[in-house]
Design a protein around this motif. Structure first.
Motif, PDB file in Angstrom:
ATOM      1  N   HIS A  25       0.852  -1.188   0.000  1.00  0.00           N
ATOM      2  CA  HIS A  25       0.000   0.000   0.000  1.00  0.00           C
ATOM      3  C   HIS A  25       0.891   1.242   0.000  1.00  0.00           C
ATOM      4  O   HIS A  25       1.785   1.369   0.834  1.00  0.00           O
ATOM      5  N   GLU A  26       0.605   2.142  -0.898  1.00  0.00           N
ATOM      6  CA  GLU A  26       1.475   3.302  -1.074  1.00  0.00           C
ATOM      7  C   GLU A  26       1.585   4.144   0.192  1.00  0.00           C
ATOM      8  O   GLU A  26       2.641   4.689   0.502  1.00  0.00           O
ATOM      9  N   ASN A  27       0.505   4.255   0.941  1.00  0.00           N
ATOM     10  CA  ASN A  27       0.549   5.070   2.154  1.00  0.00           C
ATOM     11  C   ASN A  27       1.404   4.446   3.249  1.00  0.00           C
ATOM     12  O   ASN A  27       1.721   5.094   4.250  1.00  0.00           O
ATOM     13  N   LEU A  28       1.790   3.183   3.062  1.00  0.00           N
ATOM     14  CA  LEU A  28       2.675   2.510   4.016  1.00  0.00           C
ATOM     15  C   LEU A  28       4.079   2.305   3.439  1.00  0.00           C
ATOM     16  O   LEU A  28       4.882   1.569   4.004  1.00  0.00           O
ATOM     17  N   SER A  29       4.361   2.956   2.334  1.00  0.00           N
ATOM     18  CA  SER A  29       5.680   2.829   1.704  1.00  0.00           C
ATOM     19  C   SER A  29       6.782   3.269   2.660  1.00  0.00           C
ATOM     20  O   SER A  29       6.596   4.194   3.472  1.00  0.00           O
ATOM     21  N   LEU A  30       7.917   2.622   2.542  1.00  0.00           N
ATOM     22  CA  LEU A  30       9.080   3.007   3.341  1.00  0.00           C
ATOM     23  C   LEU A  30       9.815   4.186   2.720  1.00  0.00           C
ATOM     24  O   LEU A  30      10.867   4.597   3.211  1.00  0.00           O
ATOM     25  N   GLY A  31       9.266   4.722   1.636  1.00  0.00           N
ATOM     26  CA  GLY A  31       9.718   6.018   1.142  1.00  0.00           C
ATOM     27  C   GLY A  31      10.915   5.994   0.216  1.00  0.00           C
ATOM     28  O   GLY A  31      11.375   4.947  -0.230  1.00  0.00           O
ATOM     29  N   ARG A  32      11.406   7.192  -0.065  1.00  0.00           N
ATOM     30  CA  ARG A  32      12.541   7.405  -0.954  1.00  0.00           C
ATOM     31  C   ARG A  32      13.769   7.813  -0.145  1.00  0.00           C
ATOM     32  O   ARG A  32      13.652   8.258   0.996  1.00  0.00           O
ATOM     33  N   GLN A  33      14.936   7.701  -0.763  1.00  0.00           N
ATOM     34  CA  GLN A  33      16.162   8.100  -0.078  1.00  0.00           C
ATOM     35  C   GLN A  33      16.238   9.612   0.094  1.00  0.00           C
ATOM     36  O   GLN A  33      16.837  10.112   1.044  1.00  0.00           O
ATOM     37  N   HIS A  34      15.645  10.351  -0.845  1.00  0.00           N
ATOM     38  CA  HIS A  34      15.620  11.816  -0.776  1.00  0.00           C
ATOM     39  C   HIS A  34      14.158  12.271  -0.800  1.00  0.00           C
ATOM     40  O   HIS A  34      13.376  11.840  -1.644  1.00  0.00           O
ATOM     41  N   LEU A  35      13.812  13.137   0.129  1.00  0.00           N
ATOM     42  CA  LEU A  35      12.427  13.589   0.225  1.00  0.00           C
ATOM     43  C   LEU A  35      12.034  14.393  -1.014  1.00  0.00           C
ATOM     44  O   LEU A  35      12.808  15.217  -1.511  1.00  0.00           O
TER      45      LEU A  35
END
Length: 390
Positions: free
Chosen positions: A14-24
């Motif tokens: 789920h995209e809202n639970l993504s661990l994100g990107r290295q750079h905001l």
């Protein structure tokens, strides 16, 4: 059994639970994060170069053989179907599938083996690690960061293999490789991996027949091929052999994909993972074909390894590929002045970071790995042919 209910399962990414990107980065107004990743991959230089990188045959050997690009598109198409039916994230699955081969050298596995041998004193070379290196650092389009700055989930899916030594250097994206037995990536990554196997196994049949490396008679000894070939011949006996083969392979892929969807759906209903964390915590994949189908799949894979990949004509191509890669690496690593100016600057940058010759060797490996088949051959000619213009 009815699939594709139009919503994501609890165990999907789920995209809202993504661990994100290295750079905001600020969110896109019209695209999801995984759509954004897919688009960045498609627009990357590494992805475009796949058009002229070999799957089994060198690019100039024929216009109709698979390339890394056509293979990647076929894997993406199969992967989206499976993801949709299992209520997984299609956009994430597609992004992983499109990126899974961008780290390959020219000349396929022969090129990778040759470059790995050259790089043994400097940490080796592996195409999955190179793919991650490309999306994390080598693509240079964006002003705010190096690489493509993809989400963790896409990067996790790209990294199918990794030694514990390398995993320590890569951080969280490689944490599942730090202890044996290894744990799993997302189900979307597992889908892309399985569809990769199905795609190249079946489409290599088409290329092998086109190149006269195997015969229909030999293939009919393989159960998966013979079942569908026989049925197709009975139904369409007046068709040309070319169309019979196409229909046979189409049915083979269809059966394997259907089997993967149905077997995996049953498996997921039994295991009932609550979320992606439970998927990642497992030591074995939750997605699989049935035992009988996987056995036929392996039979075909072993047949192709013996009859196609070990065929003397393919081995001759591999021999030439090794000579080209070895020659390029030796020349460039011994004298960086032979490299284009932009690559010389990268040599200097990586030497400063590493503090030793490993930086220079890695920059040379990056340059060679990024070449297409025909560019690698042209560079070799420019270096070693006395009458070729530099």
């Amino acid at each position: 059994m009815i699939f594709n209910k139009g919503s994501l399962a609890s165990y999907a990414a789920h995209e809202n639970l993504s661990l994100g990107r290295q750079h905001l980065e600020a969110a896109s107004q019209y695209r999801s994060e995984y759509q954004r990743d897919r688009d960045r991959i498609i627009h990357s230089a590494a992805f475009r170069r796949l058009e002229y990188k070999t799957q089994v045959f060198v690019n100039h050997e024929g216009d109709l053989f698979r390339t890394r690009l056509t293979h990647s598109l076929e894997v993406a198409q199969l992967s989206r179907t499976v993801a949709r039916c299992l209520e997984l994230n299609e956009d994430l699955t597609e992004a992983i599938a499109l990126a899974h081969d961008i780290g390959h050298t020219p000349f396929g596995h022969a090129g990778q083996d040759a470059l790995n041998y050259c790089m043994k004193p400097f940490g080796g070379f592996e195409h999955n690690l190179q793919a991650l290196r490309i999306v994390d650092e080598l693509e240079d389009h964006y002003p705010a960061f190096r690489g493509l700055n993809l989400t963790f989930e896409v990067r996790e899916g790209i990294l199918k293999h990794c030694s514990s030594r390398q995993a320590k250097l890569l951080g969280n994206v490689a944490s599942r490789f730090l202890h044996e037995p290894y744990t799993q990536p997302s189900l979307e990554a597992q889908v892309a991996n399985l569809c990769d196997e199905i795609a190249y196994n079946n489409h290599d049949i088409d290329d092998a027949l086109r190149a006269n490396l195997v015969t229909v008679q030999q293939l009919r000894e393989q159960r998966l091929f013979n079942d569908h070939y026989t049925d197709t011949m009975m139904q369409w006996s007046s068709l040309s052999q070319r169309r019979i083969i196409h229909e046979t392979i189409r049915r083979m892929i269809g059966e394997q994909i259907a089997n993967l969807i149905e077997t995996s759906s049953t498996q997921l209903e039994t295991l009932q993972p609550k979320n992606i964390d439970e998927v990642r915590a497992r030591e074995e994949s939750m997605l699989t074909m049935s035992a009988g189908m996987y056995e036929k799949h392996l039979e075909l894979k072993q047949f192709l390894r013996k009859q196609m990949y070990q065929h003397y004509r393919v081995q001759r191509m591999a021999f030439k590929a090794r000579r080209v890669i070895d020659g390029l690496f030796e020349a460039f690593n011994n004298d960086a002045r032979l490299l284009p100016h932009t690559v010389q600057l990268e040599v200097q940058r990586l030497q400063e970071i590493s503090g030793n010759d490993a930086g220079r060797a890695r920059a040379v490996a990056d340059y060679i790995a990024g070449m297409t088949d025909r560019y690698a051959i042209a560079e070799y000619q420019r270096l070693y042919n006395p009458i070729e213009l530099p």
